[in-house]
Design a protein around this motif. Structure first.
Motif, mmCIF file in Angstrom:
data_model
loop_
_atom_site.group_PDB
_atom_site.id
_atom_site.type_symbol
_atom_site.label_atom_id
_atom_site.label_comp_id
_atom_site.label_asym_id
_atom_site.label_seq_id
_atom_site.Cartn_x
_atom_site.Cartn_y
_atom_site.Cartn_z
ATOM 1 N N LEU A 83 0.855 -1.182 0.000
ATOM 2 C CA LEU A 83 0.000 0.000 0.000
ATOM 3 C C LEU A 83 0.895 1.236 0.000
ATOM 4 O O LEU A 83 1.951 1.264 0.642
ATOM 5 N N TYR A 85 0.863 5.685 0.164
ATOM 6 C CA TYR A 85 0.137 6.931 0.379
ATOM 7 C C TYR A 85 1.002 8.075 -0.133
ATOM 8 O O TYR A 85 2.073 8.348 0.403
ATOM 9 N N LYS A 87 -0.665 11.205 -1.339
ATOM 10 C CA LYS A 87 -1.577 12.323 -1.585
ATOM 11 C C LYS A 87 -0.833 13.657 -1.538
ATOM 12 O O LYS A 87 -1.278 14.647 -2.125
ATOM 13 N N GLY A 101 -3.386 4.044 -2.304
ATOM 14 C CA GLY A 101 -4.102 2.800 -2.522
ATOM 15 C C GLY A 101 -3.175 1.618 -2.690
ATOM 16 O O GLY A 101 -2.013 1.640 -2.277
ATOM 17 N N LEU A 102 -3.696 0.573 -3.311
ATOM 18 C CA LEU A 102 -2.964 -0.671 -3.534
ATOM 19 C C LEU A 102 -2.070 -0.508 -4.764
ATOM 20 O O LEU A 102 -2.554 -0.351 -5.881
ATOM 21 N N TRP A 171 -0.502 5.579 -10.989
ATOM 22 C CA TRP A 171 -1.684 4.909 -10.457
ATOM 23 C C TRP A 171 -2.546 4.288 -11.556
ATOM 24 O O TRP A 171 -3.684 3.899 -11.310
#
Length: 552
Positions: A83, A85, A87, A101-102, A171
């Protein structure tokens, strides 16, 4: 993310193959307990604006790159996921990184002579000329394939790999389907006379296909390029090792592949490499040469930067760890270069004139990279053949040169010295787009003194002398290690030439068992972060940092 129907069918079939033996081996696996491993890594910056070094403004009060991984290993089944992160990604990680996310997931079934993997795949064929998928967090590189891979050893000494999937791009996943295979044969296992004489000989062959749908790219306002939907690449290599001597020869080639990198020209690409090494106790020698021409291979032809790369061309330059020698790192130029590297190391024995009481280690390294000769056709315009280039002809332009000598010497039982001199030529225009050629002389002195069994003090003094770019630089560092848990570091990189700006940092590191926590305050200059010839531009930054890692 776009997956084709045929790929879904292949995944379904392989899932069934993986699931079938899982039920059979579940009872036998109960004898040994599965092993669960994992890690957590988070790097946080609380940024501060600084006009003097050009940090710019920030949209967030704190930034972070955070990764969490967990994996399961058992007798016949492995699985794992990661995972992420991002952002609020750290400086140097462009907006495409923004997300959470994954990011990685896989399941692997392995029995004797067979391995099947579904999900995220990291793989390298040979030296990586036509395929290398890997993760390098410091560069923001994660170009894994989402798909399936089979590895089998049907007979001794023969290893076969086959894979197919879609490459990750931040992503999302690119539309191009990437498929390939690799065969490697250990000939010495087939000929006992070779292994009995200490001779090891391997031969490898690889092939990769990129199937990418055509898109509308114009050669001029009225003519559209006819782009190939299939780009094929192959690689052949052989390695011979006997005693202290090792030889490697490798050649790779790809078909016409018009892309943003090469200006959308129709020309094949290739790379040839020859490497030889010799090593024994107290002595080593490495000599290698490489020629590459139009060898950028991506799963998305219109992409720039470090994403969507399938090919990998290792840099034939020394990976420096000291600050000023690493100030101007070289990025491999896949569109064409001749690269040479030679390295020799020798240890003078103890109780000799040059070895002294504790012995002396001397290492000499030479790296030289220059352009290839090109005969430009039709102005090298998009839609044309671009240029011609005779294999043995070199260009007139030097891209990079590095001559350095290092001496490691223990003066006394508690004191050890490392001394280095480096002469560097760095073509900033070629690597960064502008700036001309930077010539510099760099001097490094490092001392490590053991104050007690638990306390060690290390210091660095570095000086870069140059009449080009920003002129002269100085660097100083002090590091105090207190076993088993603490480390305190302060450093300052100061431009004494053009800007007279200090770039400083103060860090405190605490380690205990599987935990590592580092906190500090830093002011870093803009520049390139490189690893293996792959580079990412990192803007200047300033602020409080916090880093935490945990492994279990």
């Amino acid at each position: 993310m776009h997956f084709h129907t045929t790929f879904h069918k292949a995944l379904t079939l392989l899932l069934c193959l993986a699931a079938a033996p899982a039920t059979v081996t579940a009872q036998t696996d109960s004898i040994s307990k599965p092993v669960v491993t994992g890690s957590l890594q988070t790097d946080i910056l609380v940024p501060q604006e600084d006009d003097a070094i050009g940090t710019g403004s920030y949209d967030h009060s704190w930034l972070t790159n955070t990764y969490a991984e967990v994996g399961l290993q058992s007798k016949h089944i492995d699985a794992g996921l990661r995972l992420e992160y991002m952002k609020r990604p750290l400086p140097g990680f462009e907006s495409d990184f923004n997300g959470a996310g994954l990011a990685n997931i896989y399941a692997k079934m392995h029995t004797r002579g067979l391995e099947v993997t579904l999900g995220s795949i990291y793989e390298q064929f040979g030296s990586g000329f036509i395929l290398r998928t890997y993760e390098e967090r410091s560069l923001g590189v994660d170009n894994a394939l989402m798909g399936a891979r089979i590895v089998t050893e049907p007979v001794k000494g023969l290893r076969i790999k086959a894979l197919s999937g879609y490459q990750r791009r931040y992503w999302e996943y690119n539309d191009a389907l990437v498929s390939g295979g690799d065969i490697e044969l250990n000939i010495d296992r087939w000929i006992p006379a070779l292994s009995n004489s200490g001779t090891y000989w391997t031969v490898g062959v690889s092939a990769v296909n990129k199937h990418e749908r055509t898109e509308q790219i114009m050669a001029d306002p009225t003519h559209r390029l006819n782009l190939p939907e299939n780009v094929n690449a192959f690689d052949v290599r052989t390695r011979l090792q006997k005693g202290n001597v090792s030889l490697l020869a490798e050649y790779a080639q790809k078909t016409d592949d018009p892309s943003f990198d090469n200006g959308y020209i129709y020309r094949r690409g290739y790379v040839a490499m020859l490497s030889g090494s010799y090593s024994k106790r107290g002595m080593s020698l490495l000599v290698q040469a490489k020629r590459s021409d139009n060898m950028s291979l991506r799963s998305r032809r219109s992409t720039v930067g470090t994403s969507s790369t399938l090919s990998y061309l290792p840099a034939f330059t020394m990976a420096h760890t000291y600050a000023l020698p690493a100030l101007n790192p070289y990025a491999t130029q896949p569109l064409g270069e001749w690269a040479y590297q030679a390295e020799a190391a020798y240890t003078f024995k103890r109780n000799t004139a040059l070895g002294g009481r504790y012995g002396t280690n001397v290492k000499l390294n030479f790296s030289h990279v220059r352009s290839i000769d090109k005969n430009i056709h039709d102005g090298n315009a998009r839609g044309t053949d671009g240029y011609g280039s005779a294999f043995w002809r070199q260009g007139d332009e030097t891209y990079y040169q590095d001559i350095n000598i290092q001496v490691e010497k223990r003066v006394s039982k508690p004191l050890k010295l490392n001394l280095m001199y480096m002469n560097q030529i760095y073509n900033k225009t070629v690597v960064e787009g502008e700036g001309g050629t930077v010539r510099s002389n760099i001097f490094v002195a490092e001392a490590k003194y053991q104050l007690s069994k638990k306390v060690t003090l290390r210091g660095e003094a570095q000086y870069l002398s140059s009449k080009d770019d920003d002129g002269d630089w100085m660097f100083g560092l002090l590091e105090l290690s207190v076993l088993p848990n603490w480390m305190f570091t302060v450093s300052d990189q100061y431009n004494v030439g053009l800007t007279n700006i200090h770039y400083y940092q103060g860090l405190v590191t605490y380690s205990r068992n599987s935990h590592r926590l580092q906190a500090g305050y830093v002011r870093t200059q803009a520049g390139y972060n490189c690893s293996g010839g792959v580079c990412r531009y990192v803007p200047a930054s300033k602020g409080f940092t916090l880093s935490y890692t945990y492994n279990f």
